[in-house]
Write a protein that holds these residues in place. Structure first.
Motif, PDB file in Angstrom:
ATOM      1  N   TYR A 119       0.822  -1.212   0.000  1.00 35.70           N
ATOM      2  CA  TYR A 119       0.000   0.000   0.000  1.00 35.70           C
ATOM      3  C   TYR A 119       0.858   1.266   0.000  1.00 35.70           C
ATOM      4  CZ  TYR A 119       1.003  -0.414   5.003  1.00 35.70           C
ATOM      5  OH  TYR A 119       1.645  -0.545   6.211  1.00 35.70           O
ATOM      6  N   GLU A 120       2.137   1.136   0.379  1.00 27.12           N
ATOM      7  CA  GLU A 120       3.025   2.294   0.324  1.00 27.12           C
ATOM      8  C   GLU A 120       3.420   2.612  -1.117  1.00 27.12           C
ATOM      9  OE1 GLU A 120       6.304   1.449   2.875  1.00 27.12           O
ATOM     10  OE2 GLU A 120       5.125   1.619   4.722  1.00 27.12           O
ATOM     11  N   ARG A 121       3.387   1.610  -1.968  1.00 31.20           N
ATOM     12  CA  ARG A 121       3.701   1.822  -3.387  1.00 31.20           C
ATOM     13  C   ARG A 121       2.483   2.362  -4.130  1.00 31.20           C
ATOM     14  NH1 ARG A 121       5.460  -1.332  -6.975  1.00 31.20           N
ATOM     15  NH2 ARG A 121       7.084   0.142  -7.574  1.00 31.20           N
ATOM     16  N   PHE A 122       1.330   1.748  -3.878  1.00 29.11           N
ATOM     17  CA  PHE A 122       0.090   2.228  -4.477  1.00 29.11           C
ATOM     18  C   PHE A 122      -1.058   1.785  -3.584  1.00 29.11           C
ATOM     19  CE2 PHE A 122      -3.682   1.849  -7.181  1.00 29.11           C
ATOM     20  CZ  PHE A 122      -3.705   3.115  -7.757  1.00 29.11           C
ATOM     21  N   GLY A 123      -1.606   2.715  -2.794  1.00 25.82           N
ATOM     22  CA  GLY A 123      -2.662   2.383  -1.855  1.00 25.82           C
ATOM     23  C   GLY A 123      -3.789   3.392  -1.901  1.00 25.82           C
ATOM     24  N   LEU A 124      -4.784   3.162  -1.072  1.00 26.86           N
ATOM     25  CA  LEU A 124      -5.902   4.097  -1.025  1.00 26.86           C
ATOM     26  C   LEU A 124      -5.465   5.476  -0.535  1.00 26.86           C
ATOM     27  CD1 LEU A 124      -8.785   1.847   0.390  1.00 26.86           C
ATOM     28  CD2 LEU A 124      -8.377   2.532  -1.972  1.00 26.86           C
ATOM     29  N   GLY A 125      -4.389   5.507   0.243  1.00 27.38           N
ATOM     30  CA  GLY A 125      -3.913   6.782   0.769  1.00 27.38           C
ATOM     31  C   GLY A 125      -3.157   7.631  -0.233  1.00 27.38           C
ATOM     32  N   GLY A 176      -2.896   6.717  -3.805  1.00 25.47           N
ATOM     33  CA  GLY A 176      -3.218   6.390  -5.194  1.00 25.47           C
ATOM     34  C   GLY A 176      -3.707   7.567  -6.010  1.00 25.47           C
ATOM     35  N   PHE A 177      -4.481   8.469  -5.380  1.00 22.08           N
ATOM     36  CA  PHE A 177      -5.012   9.613  -6.112  1.00 22.08           C
ATOM     37  C   PHE A 177      -3.886  10.469  -6.672  1.00 22.08           C
ATOM     38  CE2 PHE A 177      -6.589  13.933  -6.531  1.00 22.08           C
ATOM     39  CZ  PHE A 177      -7.794  13.749  -7.199  1.00 22.08           C
ATOM     40  N   GLU A 178      -2.878  10.748  -5.842  1.00 26.66           N
ATOM     41  CA  GLU A 178      -1.764  11.592  -6.278  1.00 26.66           C
ATOM     42  C   GLU A 178      -0.968  10.942  -7.398  1.00 26.66           C
ATOM     43  OE1 GLU A 178      -1.065  14.743  -5.412  1.00 26.66           O
ATOM     44  OE2 GLU A 178      -2.978  14.617  -4.336  1.00 26.66           O
ATOM     45  N   ILE A 179      -0.860   9.630  -7.383  1.00 26.88           N
ATOM     46  CA  ILE A 179      -0.137   8.912  -8.441  1.00 26.88           C
ATOM     47  C   ILE A 179      -0.922   8.972  -9.751  1.00 26.88           C
ATOM     48  CG2 ILE A 179       0.659   6.623  -9.187  1.00 26.88           C
ATOM     49  CD1 ILE A 179       1.228   6.032  -6.201  1.00 26.88           C
ATOM     50  N   LEU A 180      -2.225   8.760  -9.664  1.00 22.12           N
ATOM     51  CA  LEU A 180      -3.053   8.672 -10.864  1.00 22.12           C
ATOM     52  C   LEU A 180      -3.330  10.023 -11.507  1.00 22.12           C
ATOM     53  CD1 LEU A 180      -5.601   6.027  -9.547  1.00 22.12           C
ATOM     54  CD2 LEU A 180      -3.878   5.641 -11.319  1.00 22.12           C
ATOM     55  N   ARG A 181      -3.402  11.083 -10.708  1.00 21.15           N
ATOM     56  CA  ARG A 181      -3.769  12.398 -11.252  1.00 21.15           C
ATOM     57  C   ARG A 181      -2.719  12.953 -12.211  1.00 21.15           C
ATOM     58  NH1 ARG A 181      -2.013  17.070  -7.812  1.00 21.15           N
ATOM     59  NH2 ARG A 181      -3.965  18.062  -8.421  1.00 21.15           N
ATOM     60  N   LYS A 182      -1.530  12.381 -12.213  1.00 22.68           N
ATOM     61  CA  LYS A 182      -0.494  12.796 -13.157  1.00 22.68           C
ATOM     62  C   LYS A 182      -0.782  12.263 -14.564  1.00 22.68           C
ATOM     63  CE  LYS A 182       2.982  12.603  -9.453  1.00 22.68           C
ATOM     64  NZ  LYS A 182       4.199  11.903  -8.975  1.00 22.68           N
TER      65      LYS A 182
END
Length: 405
Positions: free
Chosen positions: A318-324, A326-332
Motif C-alpha cells: 500500500y506504500e507503493r500504491f494504496g488508497l492513501g 493512489g489519487f496523487e499517483i493517478l492524477r499525473k
C-alpha cells in the motif's frame, strides 16, 4: 529388547521395501521422525509411522519435492493442504500431457521435414527446444495460482459483506460502462491486466451481455491456463500473456481497462499508467483497486505475537500504491478520478482458512512456522475459538480518460 507394536529401522525399511538409508534420510530431513528413540539412540517406528511413510513415498512418486512433502504431511487433519497440493499436481500432469503431445507433434514434423528435404528447419528446432523447456516454469506458476486461490477463499467464505468483492466491482463499476454502450452496435472492449484465475468474470459471467469482448491478460502462463479453464468455451473472452509495462495493443483500443490489486506489484507504475492511457479510447475508463495500511492488519499482529521474526510480505504494498496515495499517483496521468471504498470485514471462528492464508503469503512465515506447526495451530485455534475479526479496507479508483489519444 523388542518393544511391542514397534519396529526397528531395519524392520520398518523392509516393510516399506526401501533402504535403511532412506529411512534415516527422512528422519534427518524432519519429514518422518521415529516414534521412540532409546537412550542409546536406537530408533523405533509404529504402524502410524508406516502410513505416513506410504504417503511420503506416494507424494515423492507424484513428483513433489521434500519441502512440499514436509508441508503436506504436517498434520493429516489439515486435509486442505493435501487437497490443494494434489490439485496443483493434477493440473501440472494435465499440462505435461498437453505439452508432451505438442513435443511429439513437433518431433514428427521435424522428422518429416528431414525425410522430405534432407535439411534441418532451424525454426522448427527452436520451437521444439522451447516446448521442452516449458515444464520448468509450470510448477511455480501453479503454486502462485494456488496461493492466490487461498487468499481469495478467505475473503469469499468469511467476509461480512454478503455481496462479495467481485460482484461489487462488477455492479458498481463495470455495469455502468456496459449500460453506456447498450444502444451501440459496436462491442464494448474490456482489458483486464493481471487477471489471475479469472475470478472477476467467473463470478459474473452469467450477467455479461453479448456485445462485450473481454481480453484477459497476465504475465503468468499458468494463470492464463487457469482462467481459460475456469471460464470455459465463451466467445466473448480472449487471452494473452504479456508484461503490462508493454501492452501489445493499438492506441484507442479499449473502453475499459481493469487492474485489480495489480499496480502495487509493478516496477514502474507510471509506465503502466501511460500504457493504459495510450490504449484507452477517448472517454474510456481505468479501474484500479488497492487497499490501505489498515487492511488485514490483525493477521500481521497475530503472527508477530507468535514469532516477532515473521514478516508476511517483503514490503508494504500500500506504500507503493494504496488508497492513501493512489489519487496523487493517478492524477499525473488521468483527468477525472473518483474513489469507492468497499465496506467489509472478515469474521471467523475456525483456524484452517486463516492458517492456509498465512502460509500462502509472500513473506518468511514458512521458515518459522513449519517446524513449529502444531504449536502455531494451537495458538491460532485459541485466538479464533470465540470469534476473530479482521479489518478490511479496500476499494478502487475509477479514472476517466477524456484526453486519451
Amino acid at each position: 529388547m523388542k518393544l511391542p507394536g514397534y519396529y526397528s529401522s531395519g524392520e520398518f525399511a523392509r516393510m516399506a521395501q526401501v533402504s535403511v538409508r532412506t529411512i534415516r534420510f527422512y528422519d534427518k530431513q524432519n519429514i518422518l521422525n521415529p516414534s521412540y528413540v532409546t537412550p542409546a539412540g536406537a530408533r523405533f517406528y509404529t504402524d502410524s509411522d508406516f502410513v505416513k511413510l506410504q504417503q511420503i513415498l506416494l507424494l515423492k512418486y507424484l513428483g513433489f519435492s521434500l519441502d512440499e512433502i514436509r508441508t503436506m504431511t504436517i498434520d493429516n487433519t489439515d486435509y486442505h493442504f493435501l487437497l490443494t497440493s494434489l490439485s496443483t499436481q493434477k493440473k501440472l500432469i494435465v499440462d505435461k500431457l498437453e505439452q508432451m503431445q505438442l513435443v511429439n507433434d513437433a518431433i514428427d514434423n521435424t522428422i518429416a521435414e528431414l525425410q522430405s528435404n534432407q535439411e534441418i528447419d532451424w525454426r522448427q528446432m527452436l520451437h521444439l527446444i522451447h516446448l521442452t523447456s516449458m515444464e520448468k516454469s509450470l510448477k511455480s506458476q501453479y503454486e502462485n495460482a494456488n496461493n492466490i486461490s487461498a487468499r481469495i477463499r478467505l475473503h469469499r467464505d468469511y467476509s461480512t459483506n454478503t455481496l462479495g468483492w467481485f460482484p461489487w466491482i462488477y455492479q458498481k463499476a463495470i455495469v455502468p460502462v456496459l449500460s453506456n454502450h447498450e444502444s451501440s452496435d459496436k462491442k464494448v472492449r474490456i482489458l483486464e491486466l493481471g487477471c489471475g484465475d479469472g475470478s472477476l468474470w467467473t463470478t459474473n459471467q452469467a450477467s455479461l451481455p453479448a456485445n462485450v469482448k473481454i481480453t484477459l491478460s497476465d504475465i503468468s502462463e499458468g494463470m492464463i491456463r487457469d482462467a481459460r479453464r475456469n471460464i470455459g468455451k465463451d466467445p466473448r473472452f480472449a487471452y494473452a500473456t504479456f508484461d503490462c509495462h508493454h501492452i501489445p495493443y493499438k492506441d484507442d483500443s479499449y473502453d475499459l481497462v481493469i487492474a485489480n490489486h495489480l499496480l502495487f506489484y509493478c516496477d514502474d507504475i507510471s509506465q503502466v499508467c501511460n500504457e493504459v492511457k495510450r490504449i484507452l479510447k477517448p472517454g474510456g475508463m481505468f479501474l484500479c483497486s488497492t487497499y490501505s495500511d489498515k487492511h488485514m492488519r490483525e493477521i500481521t499482529e497475530l503472527v508477530q505475537e507468535f514469532d516477532q521474526r515473521i514478516v508476511l510480505a517483503a514490503e508494504n504494498l500500500y506504500e507503493r500504491f494504496g488508497l492513501g496515495n493512489g489519487f496523487e499517483i493517478l492524477r499525473k496521468h488521468f483527468d477525472n478520478i473518483t474513489i469507492e471504498r468497499y465496506e467489509d470485514g472478515i469474521l471467523l471462528n475456525t483456524a484452517e482458512p486463516l492458517i492456509e492464508y498465512i502460509l500462502s503469503c509472500h513473506g518468511n512465515q514458512n521458515q518459522y512456522l513449519l517446524d513449529r506447526y502444531q504449536d502455531f495451530r494451537q495458538f491460532v485455534e485459541k485466538k479464533v475459538k470465540k470469534e476473530f475479526q479482521i479489518t478490511k479496507d479496500a476499494g478502487y479508483f475509477l479514472c476517466t480518460c477524456d484526453s486519451c489519444r
